[in-house]
Motif scaffolding. Structure first.
Motif, PDB file in Angstrom:
ATOM      1  N   PRO A 179      -3.511   5.098   2.352  1.00 45.41           N
ATOM      2  CA  PRO A 179      -5.085   4.732   3.003  1.00 45.41           C
ATOM      3  C   PRO A 179      -4.905   3.592   3.665  1.00 45.41           C
ATOM      4  O   PRO A 179      -3.961   2.671   3.517  1.00 45.41           O
ATOM      5  CB  PRO A 179      -6.012   4.225   1.763  1.00 45.41           C
ATOM      6  CG  PRO A 179      -5.033   4.195   0.688  1.00 45.41           C
ATOM      7  CD  PRO A 179      -3.704   4.952   0.846  1.00 45.41           C
ATOM      8  N   ARG A 216      -2.994  10.541  -4.926  1.00 45.69           N
ATOM      9  CA  ARG A 216      -4.384  10.624  -4.645  1.00 45.69           C
ATOM     10  C   ARG A 216      -5.073   9.661  -5.761  1.00 45.69           C
ATOM     11  O   ARG A 216      -5.912   9.158  -5.289  1.00 45.69           O
ATOM     12  CB  ARG A 216      -4.858  12.373  -5.035  1.00 45.69           C
ATOM     13  CG  ARG A 216      -6.395  12.447  -4.926  1.00 45.69           C
ATOM     14  CD  ARG A 216      -6.752  14.034  -5.359  1.00 45.69           C
ATOM     15  NE  ARG A 216      -6.145  14.876  -4.620  1.00 45.69           N
ATOM     16  CZ  ARG A 216      -6.509  15.069  -3.352  1.00 45.69           C
ATOM     17  NH1 ARG A 216      -7.649  14.798  -2.803  1.00 45.69           N
ATOM     18  NH2 ARG A 216      -6.005  16.172  -2.548  1.00 45.69           N
ATOM     19  N   ARG A 217      -4.664   9.803  -6.962  1.00 54.54           N
ATOM     20  CA  ARG A 217      -5.146   8.627  -7.767  1.00 54.54           C
ATOM     21  C   ARG A 217      -4.785   7.257  -7.189  1.00 54.54           C
ATOM     22  O   ARG A 217      -5.660   6.444  -7.506  1.00 54.54           O
ATOM     23  CB  ARG A 217      -4.421   8.997  -9.165  1.00 54.54           C
ATOM     24  CG  ARG A 217      -4.953   8.080 -10.172  1.00 54.54           C
ATOM     25  CD  ARG A 217      -4.461   8.429 -11.628  1.00 54.54           C
ATOM     26  NE  ARG A 217      -5.068   7.566 -12.722  1.00 54.54           N
ATOM     27  CZ  ARG A 217      -4.551   7.753 -14.019  1.00 54.54           C
ATOM     28  NH1 ARG A 217      -3.704   8.566 -14.152  1.00 54.54           N
ATOM     29  NH2 ARG A 217      -5.033   6.961 -14.914  1.00 54.54           N
ATOM     30  N   ARG A 225       0.825  -1.367  -0.039  1.00 52.94           N
ATOM     31  CA  ARG A 225       0.073   0.014  -0.002  1.00 52.94           C
ATOM     32  C   ARG A 225       0.876   1.270  -0.096  1.00 52.94           C
ATOM     33  O   ARG A 225       0.321   2.287  -0.416  1.00 52.94           O
ATOM     34  CB  ARG A 225      -1.080   0.055   1.285  1.00 52.94           C
ATOM     35  CG  ARG A 225      -0.140   0.210   2.613  1.00 52.94           C
ATOM     36  CD  ARG A 225      -1.173  -0.049   3.685  1.00 52.94           C
ATOM     37  NE  ARG A 225      -0.754   0.090   4.880  1.00 52.94           N
ATOM     38  CZ  ARG A 225      -1.247  -0.028   6.207  1.00 52.94           C
ATOM     39  NH1 ARG A 225      -2.332  -0.366   6.200  1.00 52.94           N
ATOM     40  NH2 ARG A 225      -0.608   0.074   7.278  1.00 52.94           N
ATOM     41  N   SER A 271      -4.585   6.290  -4.610  1.00 60.72           N
ATOM     42  CA  SER A 271      -5.244   6.093  -3.154  1.00 60.72           C
ATOM     43  C   SER A 271      -6.581   5.479  -3.445  1.00 60.72           C
ATOM     44  O   SER A 271      -7.324   4.468  -2.926  1.00 60.72           O
ATOM     45  CB  SER A 271      -5.128   7.494  -2.246  1.00 60.72           C
ATOM     46  OG  SER A 271      -6.353   7.268  -1.106  1.00 60.72           O
ATOM     47  N   ARG A 272      -7.058   6.066  -4.756  1.00 65.33           N
ATOM     48  CA  ARG A 272      -8.581   5.664  -5.124  1.00 65.33           C
ATOM     49  C   ARG A 272      -8.368   4.265  -5.758  1.00 65.33           C
ATOM     50  O   ARG A 272      -9.463   3.448  -5.370  1.00 65.33           O
ATOM     51  CB  ARG A 272      -9.224   6.376  -6.333  1.00 65.33           C
ATOM     52  CG  ARG A 272      -9.250   7.905  -5.905  1.00 65.33           C
ATOM     53  CD  ARG A 272     -10.097   8.694  -7.227  1.00 65.33           C
ATOM     54  NE  ARG A 272     -10.337  10.112  -6.667  1.00 65.33           N
ATOM     55  CZ  ARG A 272      -9.561  10.914  -7.139  1.00 65.33           C
ATOM     56  NH1 ARG A 272      -8.656  10.835  -7.998  1.00 65.33           N
ATOM     57  NH2 ARG A 272      -9.684  12.346  -7.105  1.00 65.33           N
ATOM     58  N   TRP A 273      -7.440   3.681  -6.336  1.00 63.03           N
ATOM     59  CA  TRP A 273      -7.241   2.859  -6.988  1.00 63.03           C
ATOM     60  C   TRP A 273      -7.052   1.707  -5.872  1.00 63.03           C
ATOM     61  O   TRP A 273      -7.645   0.449  -5.818  1.00 63.03           O
ATOM     62  CB  TRP A 273      -6.099   2.492  -7.988  1.00 63.03           C
ATOM     63  CG  TRP A 273      -6.303   2.955  -9.285  1.00 63.03           C
ATOM     64  CD1 TRP A 273      -5.944   4.131  -9.879  1.00 63.03           C
ATOM     65  CD2 TRP A 273      -7.126   2.096 -10.230  1.00 63.03           C
ATOM     66  NE1 TRP A 273      -6.385   4.135 -11.260  1.00 63.03           N
ATOM     67  CE2 TRP A 273      -6.968   2.962 -11.482  1.00 63.03           C
ATOM     68  CE3 TRP A 273      -7.656   1.049 -10.210  1.00 63.03           C
ATOM     69  CZ2 TRP A 273      -7.742   2.550 -12.681  1.00 63.03           C
ATOM     70  CZ3 TRP A 273      -8.370   0.447 -11.409  1.00 63.03           C
ATOM     71  CH2 TRP A 273      -8.216   1.259 -12.667  1.00 63.03           C
ATOM     72  N   TRP A 274      -6.303   2.044  -4.664  1.00 64.58           N
ATOM     73  CA  TRP A 274      -6.010   1.114  -3.794  1.00 64.58           C
ATOM     74  C   TRP A 274      -7.365   0.777  -3.046  1.00 64.58           C
ATOM     75  O   TRP A 274      -7.664  -0.400  -2.741  1.00 64.58           O
ATOM     76  CB  TRP A 274      -5.203   1.722  -2.605  1.00 64.58           C
ATOM     77  CG  TRP A 274      -4.709   1.011  -1.330  1.00 64.58           C
ATOM     78  CD1 TRP A 274      -3.720   0.110  -1.237  1.00 64.58           C
ATOM     79  CD2 TRP A 274      -5.577   0.843  -0.127  1.00 64.58           C
ATOM     80  NE1 TRP A 274      -3.734  -0.388  -0.216  1.00 64.58           N
ATOM     81  CE2 TRP A 274      -4.669  -0.128   0.373  1.00 64.58           C
ATOM     82  CE3 TRP A 274      -6.591   1.207   0.298  1.00 64.58           C
ATOM     83  CZ2 TRP A 274      -5.084  -0.488   1.837  1.00 64.58           C
ATOM     84  CZ3 TRP A 274      -7.042   0.819   1.481  1.00 64.58           C
ATOM     85  CH2 TRP A 274      -6.418   0.037   2.327  1.00 64.58           C
ATOM     86  N   ARG A 275      -8.102   1.816  -2.758  1.00 72.11           N
ATOM     87  CA  ARG A 275      -9.603   1.465  -2.057  1.00 72.11           C
ATOM     88  C   ARG A 275     -10.436   0.819  -3.010  1.00 72.11           C
ATOM     89  O   ARG A 275     -11.222  -0.078  -2.510  1.00 72.11           O
ATOM     90  CB  ARG A 275     -10.222   2.811  -1.889  1.00 72.11           C
ATOM     91  CG  ARG A 275      -9.446   3.528  -0.829  1.00 72.11           C
ATOM     92  CD  ARG A 275     -10.217   5.015  -0.469  1.00 72.11           C
ATOM     93  NE  ARG A 275      -9.475   5.979   0.519  1.00 72.11           N
ATOM     94  CZ  ARG A 275      -9.422   5.735   1.860  1.00 72.11           C
ATOM     95  NH1 ARG A 275     -10.165   4.646   2.344  1.00 72.11           N
ATOM     96  NH2 ARG A 275      -8.524   6.361   2.247  1.00 72.11           N
ATOM     97  N   MET A 276     -10.332   0.999  -4.235  1.00 73.47           N
ATOM     98  CA  MET A 276     -11.136   0.088  -5.079  1.00 73.47           C
ATOM     99  C   MET A 276     -10.721  -1.396  -5.219  1.00 73.47           C
ATOM    100  O   MET A 276     -11.699  -2.084  -4.941  1.00 73.47           O
ATOM    101  CB  MET A 276     -11.167   0.750  -6.623  1.00 73.47           C
ATOM    102  CG  MET A 276     -11.895   1.913  -6.938  1.00 73.47           C
ATOM    103  SD  MET A 276     -11.636   2.487  -8.502  1.00 73.47           S
ATOM    104  CE  MET A 276     -12.492   1.187  -9.300  1.00 73.47           C
ATOM    105  N   ARG A 303     -15.904  10.797   8.793  1.00 69.39           N
ATOM    106  CA  ARG A 303     -14.939  10.523   7.930  1.00 69.39           C
ATOM    107  C   ARG A 303     -13.770  11.671   8.628  1.00 69.39           C
ATOM    108  O   ARG A 303     -14.106  12.593   8.929  1.00 69.39           O
ATOM    109  CB  ARG A 303     -15.013  11.053   6.602  1.00 69.39           C
ATOM    110  CG  ARG A 303     -16.319  10.089   5.907  1.00 69.39           C
ATOM    111  CD  ARG A 303     -16.426  10.342   4.451  1.00 69.39           C
ATOM    112  NE  ARG A 303     -17.177   9.332   3.738  1.00 69.39           N
ATOM    113  CZ  ARG A 303     -16.587   8.295   3.020  1.00 69.39           C
ATOM    114  NH1 ARG A 303     -15.239   8.158   3.206  1.00 69.39           N
ATOM    115  NH2 ARG A 303     -17.441   7.431   2.424  1.00 69.39           N
TER     116      ARG A 303
END
Length: 236
Positions: free
Chosen positions: A214, A146-147, A140, A149-154, A204
């Motif tokens: 994340p 930022r981008r 991780r 982080s989105r992929w990690w969460r998905m 949040r």
């Protein structure tokens, strides 16, 4: 006789005792019984461990009841149960293929089983999703942008989809489950549902300048924020 001499005298007998035990166990049919247990038990153990992984992963993000030290413990248990779950999953797949319950192709390619493509395919798909969540969780630190982080969460949220698919696969693809097994599965569903509701209702946390990747440690984020404030003070 001194304890050191006793250990030295007994040391050559230990391999012979182990071989004797294995011979007696083989004669009694222990390997076959163990294989029969693993034929059905390895999948259950995998689901139990991965259910624990989901629950402890949700607990590791809680900021209402747990402090940062507690969350670190929850993260460690989350990783440990995840590794155990993947180990049991690999054992489950190996036993099923070895006993011709499914084909090697169906174990690798989702929905390729001849007899029960949907149910076996859900298990294969769940395995890939769990593996993707585990790999992205292990690396991780590579998802700090930022981008990223989105992929990690998905990718990491795919564990919830995998867990639901594994639950259906476990209940329907094998022999009819006993009442206590079904009740246990329902308790797992209830536990994950409650933990997920509490997680979604939690306030949040606004990411600051020093926010890490994340799921990172809160103490690390606070240390980075203090470092940023110290740097700004030095410049002024």
């Amino acid at each position: 006789m001194p304890a050191s001499r006793l250990r030295t005298a007994l040391r050559p007998a230990l391999p012979a005792a182990v071989l004797l035990f294995l011979a007696v166990a083989a004669q009694a049919g222990a390997p076959q019984r163990a294989l029969e247990f693993l034929d059905f038990g390895a999948g259950v153990l995998a689901l139990v461990a991965l259910t624990g992984t989901v629950l402890w992963g949700l607990a590791a993000t809680d900021r209402l009841l747990l402090h940062s030290g507690h969350r670190l413990v929850a993260q460690a248990v989350h990783r440990g149960t995840g590794v155990a779950g993947l180990g049991f999953l690999a054992l489950h797949i190996g036993v099923k293929v070895a006993r011709a319950r499914t084909s090697g192709t169906a174990a690798v390619v989702p929905f390729a089983d001849d007899g029960r493509p949907l149910l076996i395919g859900l298990g294969t798909l769940a395995g890939y999703l769990f593996l993707a969540a585990a790999v992205t969780g292990a690396v991780r630190g590579a998802f700090t942008s930022r981008r990223g982080s989105r992929w990690w969460r998905m990718l990491h949220m795919g564990a919830y989809v995998a867990w639901c698919a594994a639950l259906v696969h476990g209940l329907k693809s094998g022999r009819p489950a006993a009442d206590w097994v079904t009740a246990g599965y329902m308790l797992c569903v209830a536990g994950v549902a409650v933990a997920l509701v509490l997680r979604l209702r939690a306030p949040r946390r606004t990411a600051g300048p020093g926010a890490g990747p994340p799921g990172g440690d809160a103490g690390t984020s606070r240390a980075a924020a203090r470092s940023a404030r110290h740097t700004r003070g030095a410049r002024s």
